[in-house]
Design an enzyme around this catalytic site. Structure first.
Site, PDB file in Angstrom:
ATOM      1  N   GLU A 244       0.742  -1.525   0.127  1.00  0.00           N
ATOM      2  CA  GLU A 244       0.084  -0.178   0.580  1.00  0.00           C
ATOM      3  C   GLU A 244       0.655   0.986  -0.280  1.00  0.00           C
ATOM      4  OE1 GLU A 244      -2.180  -0.477   3.476  1.00  0.00           O
ATOM      5  OE2 GLU A 244      -2.581  -2.596   3.337  1.00  0.00           O
TER       6      GLU A 244
ATOM      7  N   LYS B 104       2.309   4.725   1.061  1.00  0.00           N
ATOM      8  CA  LYS B 104       1.997   4.999   2.810  1.00  0.00           C
ATOM      9  C   LYS B 104       1.637   6.641   3.175  1.00  0.00           C
ATOM     10  CE  LYS B 104       4.807   5.277   6.951  1.00  0.00           C
ATOM     11  NZ  LYS B 104       4.560   7.079   7.508  1.00  0.00           N
TER      12      LYS B 104
ATOM     13  N   ASP C  23       0.993  10.572   3.489  1.00  0.00           N
ATOM     14  CA  ASP C  23       1.572  10.912   4.754  1.00  0.00           C
ATOM     15  C   ASP C  23       0.759  12.397   5.108  1.00  0.00           C
ATOM     16  OD1 ASP C  23       3.719  11.886   6.597  1.00  0.00           O
ATOM     17  OD2 ASP C  23       4.288  13.692   4.599  1.00  0.00           O
TER      18      ASP C  23
ATOM     19  N   GLU D 112      -5.815   6.570   7.424  1.00  0.00           N
ATOM     20  CA  GLU D 112      -4.949   8.365   7.031  1.00  0.00           C
ATOM     21  C   GLU D 112      -5.680   9.028   6.427  1.00  0.00           C
ATOM     22  OE1 GLU D 112      -1.955   7.490   8.593  1.00  0.00           O
ATOM     23  OE2 GLU D 112      -0.466   8.763   7.601  1.00  0.00           O
TER      24      GLU D 112
ATOM     25  N   TYR E 224      -7.525   1.235   5.461  1.00  0.00           N
ATOM     26  CA  TYR E 224      -5.865   0.824   5.127  1.00  0.00           C
ATOM     27  C   TYR E 224      -5.801  -0.696   6.640  1.00  0.00           C
ATOM     28  CZ  TYR E 224      -3.531   2.884   8.896  1.00  0.00           C
ATOM     29  OH  TYR E 224      -3.248   4.072  10.037  1.00  0.00           O
TER      30      TYR E 224
ATOM     31  N   LYS F 158      10.600   3.263   3.757  1.00  0.00           N
ATOM     32  CA  LYS F 158      10.305   5.219   3.920  1.00  0.00           C
ATOM     33  C   LYS F 158      11.027   5.448   2.477  1.00  0.00           C
ATOM     34  CE  LYS F 158       9.409   7.529   7.540  1.00  0.00           C
ATOM     35  NZ  LYS F 158       8.773   8.336   8.089  1.00  0.00           N
TER      36      LYS F 158
ATOM     37  N   CYS G  18       7.676  49.617   2.024  1.00  0.00           N
ATOM     38  CA  CYS G  18       7.366  48.735   0.801  1.00  0.00           C
ATOM     39  C   CYS G  18       8.817  49.007  -0.407  1.00  0.00           C
ATOM     40  CB  CYS G  18       6.159  49.459  -0.058  1.00  0.00           C
ATOM     41  SG  CYS G  18       5.630  48.294  -0.642  1.00  0.00           S
TER      42      CYS G  18
ATOM     43  N   CYS H  98       6.201  50.563  -3.265  1.00  0.00           N
ATOM     44  CA  CYS H  98       6.318  51.983  -3.749  1.00  0.00           C
ATOM     45  C   CYS H  98       6.362  52.700  -2.474  1.00  0.00           C
ATOM     46  CB  CYS H  98       4.345  51.506  -3.606  1.00  0.00           C
ATOM     47  SG  CYS H  98       3.763  51.338  -2.075  1.00  0.00           S
TER      48      CYS H  98
ATOM     49  N   CYS I 174       1.949  46.175   3.466  1.00  0.00           N
ATOM     50  CA  CYS I 174       2.307  47.331   2.841  1.00  0.00           C
ATOM     51  C   CYS I 174       0.708  48.405   2.872  1.00  0.00           C
ATOM     52  CB  CYS I 174       2.981  47.659   1.722  1.00  0.00           C
ATOM     53  SG  CYS I 174       1.893  48.768   0.295  1.00  0.00           S
TER      54      CYS I 174
ATOM     55  N   CYS J 258      -0.260  51.206  -4.201  1.00  0.00           N
ATOM     56  CA  CYS J 258       0.732  49.595  -4.813  1.00  0.00           C
ATOM     57  C   CYS J 258       1.237  49.117  -6.114  1.00  0.00           C
ATOM     58  CB  CYS J 258       1.170  49.179  -3.379  1.00  0.00           C
ATOM     59  SG  CYS J 258       2.992  48.158  -3.290  1.00  0.00           S
TER      60      CYS J 258
HETATM   61 ZN   LIG Z   1       3.874  48.771  -1.968  1.00  0.00          ZN
END
Ligand SMILES: [Zn+2]
Length: 681
Positions: free
Chosen positions: A127, A129, A131, A187, A239, A327, A421, A424, A439, A444
């Site tokens: 199967e 695995k 995560d 899982e 599973y 793994k 920023c 700008c 900002c 901007c």
């Molecule tokens: Zn900005």
């Protein structure tokens, strides 16, 4: 008499010191990982610590203590969830790090214990695995009645309400031969596209992003408010059985087939292997396919298929003898961080990005990596010129895991968060409760650019052909300063572009024209209101029916909508209270933009009927009931009015029930509601 003095070179003494150190380190990282969802080290580094301790304990069995993390399985449950004892412990699996270890740690041991000859084969089940986060589901007479996390393997957390929000999981099983009690282990995981979207949203909202899909899955499932879980498209693959009464399975393949037959999600990539070499080939194949899967896997699991043989083989102190987790090698690489760039997003969030000396990371050349935010940059003490470890999870943007501080030569430079920023020059603000810097400049350029791109994008107003290149040119030529300006463009404006033809200019103009009659939810989404994603925009369009109603909506009305909390409601209110925003919207409407109310799902018998839920519901959750109503074309609203179709009242229903009675609205109890769903199907 001879005295023995402590000798720092004595290997046994060194082992004792190191194992104590490892136990405390692992305990610390367990807590960061399992209880705080904020790991400080990568999984590969954690595995290395765990493995080192295991090896020391194997070499010096006298060092093993009952409190050693190798004798436990994970973290203790958080206090805030109800604790659930597993009827059968959820053991963790022994790890194999490569093909040789799959053979030696599983096949060789299994054959020795079973007294099977070396050239004979044992049947295995392979199967992927996942995560993710292990859970146990309980079905009683085919109905989902409970769900808990693995916790420490013996006691987990009650996450029933959250698990019920998983759309891929049946609340009742189908088919024949359903056992009186079926415990199923699975899982829970978050698909990669959802993971990326959640992190994008989090970064836009100035929240710390999840380090990887597993943390995102854990963080999403272990939410005290199931509404948050419901918004995250979590999925699950089942599973293994736990305790089962009223059915029996001869083998793992038998169980998986039965589970799939009852409607439980089983990974379609599971495969039987006749002998260990086929299991090794499977491991190799999955490693090659790893990057093309829509979810993250970190290896494969190989189990002896026959349950009779599994029972015969039994368990060692912390894991079954008949299975091994194989793994994959970590996707990490070492390179030099050459510079830290500043990126400004649509909502003004300024994010540090690592520019790396290009490095190969399992077949992909990586030159940029995310540094997430300034807090993380400071916490990891990442400096320009540092040698860093970069890790990639799935096809997710690579991240800098840590710095090789021992390789510093003194020339490395720290970078302070910007005061202004970079685009700008406006003031940079850190909003309370947020980790992000923002900002605040109203004009901007990157913010305007990103908001126009967002407005025109396929999931928003879908202005075909108006891609990034043309948006950049519109801005460069000063033709557009905000989204309303798009609707004032003429053909001549477009003809000023480089490499622009008559036909293309007409097409662009026609696409802008066509966008005037998009559905209301697209328009709401396109406005780029903070915290309002596509899903929330749909809920708003459905609940309010028109832009005018939405503009006038009070905080109370907004929060009465499913999935909308105070933060989102406040953000919507702030947006529509802003004169500049109203002016831009007004100009668009004057140009002929007429967002059309969302077309309700047609075909369902509840089409056009609205439902209000009140009181304590005992037969189903509100989330689930809402889904059932929407599946049949109806809608769920927060407050009772003359237009309400039905009020569904649980126990202790209060003012809404009274109001519904006064208005003569049909009131249903839970039983009657279920009957209505049945007959309207
Ligand atoms: Zn900005």
């Amino acid at each position: 008499m001879q005295l023995s003095f402590p000798d720092s070179n004595d290997p046994a003494q060194k082992a004792e010191k190191r194992s104590a150190e490892l136990r405390s380190l692992i305990g610390h990282h367990n807590q960061r990982y399992y209880q705080l969802d904020a790991p400080e080290i990568s999984d590969a580094e954690y595995d290395a610590l765990f493995r080192e301790l295991l090896e020391l304990e194997e070499q010096y069995p006298g060092l093993v203590t009952p409190e050693s993390p190798t004798r436990r399985i994970g973290g203790a449950p958080l206090e805030k969830f109800r604790a659930v004892k597993h009827r059968l412990p959820m053991l963790s699996l022994d790890n194999a790090a490569n093909e040789d270890e799959i053979r030696s740690k599983l096949d060789v041991r299994v054959k020795k214990l079973l007294g099977v000859g070396g050239d004979e084969t044992v049947g295995y089940m392979c199967e992927p695995k996942m995560d993710g986060l292990a859970v146990e589901l309980v079905y009683e007479n085919g109905t989902l009645t409970g769900a808990s996390t693995r916790g420490d393997g013996y006691t987990g957390e009650d996450v029933t309400a959250n698990i019920r929000t998983l759309r891929c999981l049946p609340l009742t099983l189908n088919g024949t031969g359903i056992p009186a009690l079926l415990e199923v282990r699975g899982e829970v995981y978050l698909p990669l596209d959802a993971f990326r979207k959640i992190n994008r949203d989090k970064e836009e909202n100035g929240e710390p992003p999840f380090a990887n899909p597993r943390n995102a899955a854990a963080g999403s499932l272990r939410q005290l408010d199931p509404r948050i879980t419901a918004r995250r498209p979590l999925a699950i693959f089942c599973y293994a059985p736990g305790q089962v009464e009223g059915a029996s399975f001869a083998s793992q393949s038998d169980f998986l087939a039965a589970a799939a037959g009852w409607g439980l999600p089983v990974n379609p990539l599971v495969r039987a292997a006749a002998g260990i070499e086929e299991a090794v080939a499977y491991y190799r194949e999955m490693q090659a396919r790893r990057d093309s899967l829509p979810y993250e896997i970190d290896g494969t699991v190989v189990k002896v298929d026959s349950y009779l043989l599994q029972r015969e083989l039994g368990e060692k102190s912390r894991s079954p003898v008949w299975a091994v987790a194989c793994k994959f090698p970590p996707r990490q690489a070492e390179t030099v961080l050459e510079d830290i760039l500043l990126s400004v997003g649509r909502t003004g969030v300024i994010t540090p990005v690592a520019q790396l000396r290009p490095v190969d990371l399992s077949g992909v050349t990586v030159a940029r990596a995310t540094l997430h935010n300034w807090d993380e940059l400071a916490a990891k003490d990442i400096r320009i010129g540092d040698t860093v470890i970069v890790e990639r999870a799935g096809d997710v943007i690579p991240a800098v895991v840590r710095v090789r501080e021992e390789l510093r030569n003194g020339s490395e430079k720290s970078m302070a968060p910007p005061q202004k920023c970079p685009q700008c020059g406006s003031e940079v603000v850190r909003i309370a409760d947020e980790v992000a810097l923002r900002c605040m400049g109203l004009s901007c350029p990157p913010q305007i650019r990103e908001s126009i791109k967002h407005f025109a994008s396929r999931t928003a107003m879908d202005i075909e052909g108006l891609g990034d290149r043309f948006v950049e040119q519109l801005l460069a030529l000063g033709l557009v300063h905000n989204v309303a300006d798009l609707y004032a463009l003429t053909k001549d404006d477009f003809m000023a572009f480089e490499r622009m033809g008559d036909k293309l200019a007409s097409n662009l103009l026609a696409a802008i024209e066509a966008s005037k009659s998009r559905e209301l939810y697209r328009f709401i989404f396109a406005l780029g209101i903070r915290h309002v994603g596509e899903r929330t925009a749909k809920a708003l369009a459905q609940a309010f029916g028109s832009l005018d109603n939405l503009k006038k909506a009070t905080l109370e009305e907004l929060t009465s909508i499913r999935d909308i909390g105070t933060t989102v409601a406040q953000s919507i209110r702030t947006f529509f209270d802003n004169e500049e925003n109203l002016a831009i919207i007004g100009r668009m409407l004057a140009s002929g933009v007429t967002p059309t109310a969302t077309a309700k799902k047609v075909g369902g018998k509840l089409t056009g009927k609205s439902f209000v839920f009140t009181g304590t519901l005992t037969r189903f959750s509100r989330e689930h009931a809402g889904k059932l109503v929407e599946d049949q074309g109806g809608s769920v609203v927060g407050s009772v009015s003359k237009k309400t179709g039905y009020l569904v009242a649980g126990t202790e229903a209060g003012s809404k029930l009274e109001k519904a009675r006064q208005l003569g609205i049909t009131v249903l109890d839970e039983e009657e509601f279920l009957n209505l769903l049945e007959t309207s199907r």
